[in-house]
Design an enzyme around this catalytic site. Structure first.
Site, mmCIF file in Angstrom:
data_model
loop_
_atom_site.group_PDB
_atom_site.id
_atom_site.type_symbol
_atom_site.label_atom_id
_atom_site.label_comp_id
_atom_site.label_asym_id
_atom_site.label_seq_id
_atom_site.Cartn_x
_atom_site.Cartn_y
_atom_site.Cartn_z
ATOM 1 N N CYS A 96 -16.864 1.292 25.209
ATOM 2 C CA CYS A 96 -16.116 2.296 24.204
ATOM 3 C C CYS A 96 -17.100 2.916 23.713
ATOM 4 C CB CYS A 96 -15.305 1.264 23.295
ATOM 5 S SG CYS A 96 -14.369 1.998 21.932
ATOM 6 N N CYS A 124 -12.620 -2.853 19.478
ATOM 7 C CA CYS A 124 -12.525 -3.535 20.723
ATOM 8 C C CYS A 124 -14.046 -4.063 21.013
ATOM 9 C CB CYS A 124 -12.295 -2.744 21.902
ATOM 10 S SG CYS A 124 -13.311 -1.448 22.528
ATOM 11 N N CYS A 162 0.662 -1.187 -0.014
ATOM 12 C CA CYS A 162 0.039 0.264 -0.016
ATOM 13 C C CYS A 162 0.825 1.292 0.129
ATOM 14 C CB CYS A 162 -0.841 0.030 1.067
ATOM 15 S SG CYS A 162 -1.932 1.389 1.154
ATOM 16 N N HIS A 163 0.531 2.343 -0.563
ATOM 17 C CA HIS A 163 1.125 3.626 -0.599
ATOM 18 C C HIS A 163 1.806 4.095 0.653
ATOM 19 C CE1 HIS A 163 1.987 4.488 -4.791
ATOM 20 N NE2 HIS A 163 0.724 4.026 -5.132
ATOM 21 N N THR A 164 0.777 3.760 1.827
ATOM 22 C CA THR A 164 1.138 4.113 3.220
ATOM 23 C C THR A 164 2.431 3.621 3.786
ATOM 24 O OG1 THR A 164 -1.427 4.139 3.533
ATOM 25 C CG2 THR A 164 0.222 4.287 5.405
ATOM 26 N N ARG A 219 -2.070 -2.939 -7.108
ATOM 27 C CA ARG A 219 -1.411 -3.583 -6.051
ATOM 28 C C ARG A 219 -0.636 -4.538 -6.363
ATOM 29 N NH1 ARG A 219 -2.762 -0.122 -3.101
ATOM 30 N NH2 ARG A 219 -3.907 0.121 -1.429
ATOM 31 N N CYS A 251 -11.858 3.369 17.141
ATOM 32 C CA CYS A 251 -11.803 2.899 18.169
ATOM 33 C C CYS A 251 -10.375 3.287 18.842
ATOM 34 C CB CYS A 251 -12.039 1.387 18.333
ATOM 35 S SG CYS A 251 -11.476 0.611 19.869
ATOM 36 N N CYS A 302 -7.030 -2.579 3.878
ATOM 37 C CA CYS A 302 -6.827 -0.872 3.739
ATOM 38 C C CYS A 302 -7.567 -0.400 2.432
ATOM 39 C CB CYS A 302 -5.432 -0.892 3.927
ATOM 40 S SG CYS A 302 -4.859 1.080 3.814
ATOM 41 N N ARG A 335 -4.984 3.073 20.697
ATOM 42 C CA ARG A 335 -4.292 3.890 19.624
ATOM 43 C C ARG A 335 -2.946 4.539 20.341
ATOM 44 N NH1 ARG A 335 -1.855 6.051 16.628
ATOM 45 N NH2 ARG A 335 -2.494 7.915 15.137
ATOM 46 N N HIS A 359 0.723 -3.663 6.108
ATOM 47 C CA HIS A 359 -0.546 -3.577 6.844
ATOM 48 C C HIS A 359 -1.683 -4.246 6.035
ATOM 49 C CE1 HIS A 359 -0.697 -0.107 4.692
ATOM 50 N NE2 HIS A 359 -1.960 0.032 4.664
ATOM 51 N N GLU A 360 -1.591 -4.620 4.727
ATOM 52 C CA GLU A 360 -2.662 -5.329 3.879
ATOM 53 C C GLU A 360 -2.019 -6.824 3.720
ATOM 54 O OE1 GLU A 360 -4.262 -1.932 0.974
ATOM 55 O OE2 GLU A 360 -3.675 -3.831 0.206
ATOM 56 N N CYS A 406 -16.882 2.455 19.538
ATOM 57 C CA CYS A 406 -17.450 1.023 19.075
ATOM 58 C C CYS A 406 -18.871 0.949 19.172
ATOM 59 C CB CYS A 406 -16.741 -0.101 19.714
ATOM 60 S SG CYS A 406 -14.949 -0.400 19.310
#
Length: 380
Positions: free
Chosen positions: A99, A94, A42-44, A374, A110, A175, A114, A64-65, A102
């Site tokens: 929360c 969660c 991913c570009h992130t 991708r 959420c 993502c 974090r 993360h993907e 959520c």
């Protein structure tokens, strides 16, 4: 449980990515260790590797993907078991009754982990990764770190999916594709017969086009400086595509407004570039009186968006999205099921494939080429 030695791509600094052996510790309470089967770039990931991410930490394991299989679970974990097929999520869910995020249908943000996730560590404040050669700490990334053959996540960041689903395809819902779909369906709530302008025709932008077409938008335009993207954009639903380079010094928002169906702009506009100048164009191309602009792309650290307040006085609204507003553990299985039923097409997003953790660098080169949506790297 024992620690596992495996291969990983470790980011030691800006654009310094190396294949290393790492030690992955057993999961602690509320955590899950997974075997990563495949990872989509991913570009992130590239954005952080380039040093533009204000939360970017080095050394770290990016990614993360991914599509994964649960290898071990920590104390108290009940939602997944060894052998389950899962997709990691950088936005946790969660589901706690305490929360407010959520429990609210208004957001997916959420905040449970974090604070520690942003610091590159697990909820207890420590990392599960060390370099095999010297035992030094390697940080986590976005709570996922899937540029490794094994990784450890918090249970609340893992979505269990149908084991019959292709992990290569399902990982895309971790993502970018989910973000584009959700920006249209959840955040903007695009209506049938609307006009839509999409800035940036990468994987996320194409997902926005696809989602807008699915809900019955009647006029969709795509904007990108790479005309090679236009053929696919039109196949997915764009009626017209514009290249800003073809319009000299004329601001793109002016080009779009005068060519919009009403002459007053587009009902919905989406920035999928992360460029603050393009964000301004997207806002100012939104329809007078009711136009909505959704910011999907993430800007570089320290960047600010500028426009005249009169744009808001005359009825335009601007908002953003994180992971398309989806609640991770509920949404990813649902989106995967829709994909399996043929209701969401994703095959066209996978333009490149590679094998082995070490070929992540080739995948990065492909992503930089401009012709890649991708690139999926298979680890097994």
């Amino acid at each position: 449980m024992e620690s596992i030695k495996c291969k990983a791509m470790v980011a030691f600094g800006v654009n310094d990515l190396r294949e290393e052996e790492v030690i992955v510790a057993p999961p602690k309470a509320g955590e899950v260790r997974m075997k990563v089967m495949c990872n989509a770039l991913c570009h992130t990931d590239i954005y952080t590797l380039s040093g533009q991410d204000p939360e970017g930490l080095f050394p770290s394991i990016l990614g993360h993907e991914a599509g994964c299989v649960v290898e071990a679970v920590g104390e108290g974990v009940t939602s997944v078991k060894v052998g389950d097929h899962v997709v990691p999520g950088y936005t946790p869910q969660c589901k706690g009754s305490d929360c407010m995020f959520c429990m609210s249908p208004k957001t997916n943000l959420c905040p449970k982990i974090r604070g520690t996730q942003g610091k590159g560590v697990m909820p207890d404040g420590t990392s599960r990764f060390t370099l095999a050669k010297d035992g030094s700490t390697v940080y986590h990334f976005m709570g996922c770190s899937t540029f490794a053959e094994y990784t450890v996540l918090a249970e609340i960041s893992i979505a269990k999916i149908d084991p019959a689903a292709s992990l290569e395809k399902a990982c895309l819902f971790g993502c970018g594709i989910s973000t584009g779909l959700g920006a249209v369906w959840n955040n903007a709530k695009v209506e049938p017969f609307s006009s839509v302008a999409v800035f940036g025709l990468g994987a996320v932008g194409f997902a926005v086009v696809q989602a807008a077409k699915a809900v019955g938008a009647s006029h969709i335009v795509g904007i990108d400086v790479n005309p090679n993207k236009f053929e696919m954009a039109k196949k997915l639903g764009c009626d017209v595509c514009y290249n800003p380079k073809d319009h000299g010094d004329e601001p793109m928002q002016q080009v779009l407004v005068k060519n919009s169906p009403t002459g007053f702009g587009f009902d919905y506009t989406f920035d999928c570039t992360g460029n603050v100048n393009v964000m301004r164009s997207a806002l100012e191309a939104a329809h007078r009186g009711w136009g909505q602009c959704c910011l999907v792309g993430v800007a570089a650290a320290g960047k600010e968006i500028a426009t005249r307040p009169f744009q808001f006085i005359t009825g335009r609204r601007c908002f953003g999205t994180a992971f398309g507003g989806w609640k991770t553990r509920d949404a990813i299985p649902m989106l995967t099921d829709k994909m399996m039923k043929g209701e969401i097409a994703v095959d066209h997003f996978i333009t490149h494939r590679f094998n082995g953790v070490g070929e992540t660098t080739k995948a990065i080169d492909a992503l930089h080429s401009g012709d890649c949506l991708r690139a999926v790297v298979h680890y097994c």
